[in-house]
Design a protein around this motif. Structure first.
Motif, mmCIF file in Angstrom:
data_model
loop_
_atom_site.group_PDB
_atom_site.id
_atom_site.type_symbol
_atom_site.label_atom_id
_atom_site.label_comp_id
_atom_site.label_asym_id
_atom_site.label_seq_id
_atom_site.Cartn_x
_atom_site.Cartn_y
_atom_site.Cartn_z
ATOM 1 N N GLU A 121 0.857 -1.190 0.000
ATOM 2 C CA GLU A 121 0.000 0.000 0.000
ATOM 3 C C GLU A 121 0.889 1.234 0.000
ATOM 4 O O GLU A 121 1.888 1.275 0.730
ATOM 5 N N GLY A 122 0.515 2.222 -0.790
ATOM 6 C CA GLY A 122 1.174 3.524 -0.710
ATOM 7 C C GLY A 122 0.264 4.432 0.101
ATOM 8 O O GLY A 122 -0.920 4.569 -0.210
ATOM 9 N N ILE A 123 0.796 5.010 1.162
ATOM 10 C CA ILE A 123 -0.036 5.851 2.030
ATOM 11 C C ILE A 123 0.578 7.253 2.123
ATOM 12 O O ILE A 123 1.761 7.427 1.847
ATOM 13 N N LYS A 124 -0.242 8.213 2.509
ATOM 14 C CA LYS A 124 0.276 9.587 2.520
ATOM 15 C C LYS A 124 -0.148 10.320 3.789
ATOM 16 O O LYS A 124 -1.282 10.161 4.260
ATOM 17 N N GLY A 125 0.788 11.101 4.333
ATOM 18 C CA GLY A 125 0.490 11.885 5.537
ATOM 19 C C GLY A 125 0.807 13.350 5.322
ATOM 20 O O GLY A 125 1.727 13.696 4.561
ATOM 21 N N TYR A 126 0.032 14.189 5.994
ATOM 22 C CA TYR A 126 0.158 15.645 5.835
ATOM 23 C C TYR A 126 0.220 16.306 7.208
ATOM 24 O O TYR A 126 -0.489 15.890 8.140
ATOM 25 N N TRP A 127 1.005 17.368 7.314
ATOM 26 C CA TRP A 127 0.988 18.193 8.519
ATOM 27 C C TRP A 127 -0.387 18.840 8.658
ATOM 28 O O TRP A 127 -0.965 19.284 7.671
ATOM 29 N N GLN A 128 -0.866 18.884 9.902
ATOM 30 C CA GLN A 128 -2.179 19.459 10.185
ATOM 31 C C GLN A 128 -2.015 20.817 10.878
ATOM 32 O O GLN A 128 -0.973 21.080 11.486
ATOM 33 N N PRO A 129 -3.036 21.665 10.815
ATOM 34 C CA PRO A 129 -2.911 23.008 11.406
ATOM 35 C C PRO A 129 -2.610 22.992 12.908
ATOM 36 O O PRO A 129 -2.002 23.920 13.425
ATOM 37 N N ASP A 130 -3.000 21.918 13.632
ATOM 38 C CA ASP A 130 -2.760 21.877 15.086
ATOM 39 C C ASP A 130 -1.376 21.319 15.441
ATOM 40 O O ASP A 130 -1.100 21.024 16.608
ATOM 41 N N GLY A 131 -0.497 21.124 14.438
ATOM 42 C CA GLY A 131 0.866 20.665 14.719
ATOM 43 C C GLY A 131 0.990 19.145 14.752
ATOM 44 O O GLY A 131 2.088 18.610 14.922
ATOM 45 N N ARG A 132 -0.145 18.452 14.565
ATOM 46 C CA ARG A 132 -0.059 16.991 14.489
ATOM 47 C C ARG A 132 0.178 16.581 13.037
ATOM 48 O O ARG A 132 0.076 17.397 12.119
ATOM 49 N N PHE A 133 0.489 15.302 12.865
ATOM 50 C CA PHE A 133 0.697 14.775 11.514
ATOM 51 C C PHE A 133 -0.404 13.756 11.255
ATOM 52 O O PHE A 133 -0.667 12.885 12.088
ATOM 53 N N GLY A 134 -1.068 13.856 10.126
ATOM 54 C CA GLY A 134 -2.234 13.000 9.870
ATOM 55 C C GLY A 134 -2.047 12.137 8.632
ATOM 56 O O GLY A 134 -1.701 12.642 7.564
ATOM 57 N N VAL A 135 -2.275 10.837 8.794
ATOM 58 C CA VAL A 135 -2.166 9.908 7.654
ATOM 59 C C VAL A 135 -3.579 9.599 7.176
ATOM 60 O O VAL A 135 -4.457 9.267 7.983
#
Ligand code: PMP
Length: 307
Positions: free
Chosen positions: A39-53
């Protein structure tokens, strides 16, 4: 470029190891028969400083389906899968750069389907935050294999050999990606993403039974389109429909929503306004700027981040 990166750590054999330590034996079926599912998965920085996949549960379930179809045992629970990903990403993350990760079950033991054992390996790569450039798309002479030979539904590396040939073909024609037609001569998908086409204000995409992967991003863009009031229909798409389409995009976890500027050397005759709006909505939701209930993010707080 993802393929040139050699990040410090890889998750393999149940723990983080150095890049150089993460090797497979030449005698295992993962090497001799290209036996793996991934699986290819992707994560992005979130406005609250967390990282979300994004959509991890759906990736886990699709990995399980691919493994089942190839008779590869997949022992990890969803929680263990998530922990492996969070551990690796949490170690490698850099400020302001997103990450693409590959979770692969490699067959490490077994012979022609007997006594098969597999290891879950996670590799992750940095990606700059940017909206993808428009691309030239071609139609390949290579064909998507049929469900009775190498099913597109199984996300395994060997399925990508025809895609590799199509990209080599495309490079000679200045195309950044290529469409594979199926055994009926209709559109299946691109080499690592699905096809979206707009005709008279409606978005169309070929269903999985046309030889496309059961795409998680297509499910997302369908949900986004519905909430934007844009009609979204899954049905077979002829090659000539694509050639006269008003707008085209490719979409996938890695491709996100990438707009197309030409098809088979012919510039598209309209500004891609509908797919551009969809692309904007996609990035707003995965980046948590304007969340959407369908775009679930598996978020964690990174312990320390490299500058
Ligand atoms: N088709 C192929 C061949 C792919 O490799 C991908 C990427 N996983 C897709 C379609 C899009 O699938 P998804 O949206 O789940 O990433």
């Amino acid at each position: 470029m993802i393929q040139l990166q050699k990040p410090k750590f890889v998750y393999m054999g149940g723990k983080l190891r150095s890049w150089d330590e993460a090797t497979l034996h030449v005698g295992c079926e993962a090497v001799t028969r290209g036996l793996n599912v991934f699986e290819g998965i992707k994560g992005y920085w979130q406005p609250d400083g967390r990282f979300g996949v994004i959509k991890l549960r759906q990736h886990y379930e699709r990995l399980r389906r691919s493994a089942r179809l190839l008779h590869i045992p997949f022992e990890q629970t969803y929680d263990e899968y998530v922990k492996a990903i969070h551990d690796l990403l949490g170690t490698l993350l850099e400020t302001d750069r997103d990450m693409w990760a590959r979770t692969t079950l490699y067959v490490t033991e077994g012979y022609w389907g007997e006594n098969t054992l597999a290891d879950l390996v996670v590799t992750a790569y940095h990606q700059d935050k940017q909206i993808p450039d428009l691309i030239n798309l071609g139609v390949s002479t290579w064909q998507r294999s049929a469900d009775i030979s190498l099913p597109a539904r199984i996300k395994t590396s060997t399925n990508y050999q025809v895609g590799r040939l199509a990209r080599i073909e495309g490079r000679a024609r200045d195309c950044q990606d290529m469409v594979l037609l199926n055994q009926w001569g209709r559109v299946s998908e691109a080499t690592g993403s699905c096809i979206l086409m707009v005709r008279e204000g409606i978005i169309y995409t070929p269903p999985a039974t046309e030889g496309a992967l059961e795409s998680i991003t297509v499910d997302i863009v369908e949900a986004l389109a519905h909430s934007m009031g844009i009609k979204f229909i899954r049905r077979p798409v002829d090659r000539t429909e694509l050639l006269v389409a008003d707008e085209i995009a490719i979409c996938g976890t890695l491709a996100e929503v990438t707009l197309v500027k030409s098809i088979e050397g012919l510039p598209l005759h309209k500004e891609p306004s509908i797919l551009k709006a969809l692309q904007n909505r996609y990035f707003q939701s995965v980046r948590g700027i304007e969340p959407h209930p369908f775009v679930e993010l598996s978020c964690f707080q990174p312990k320390r981040v490299q500058a």
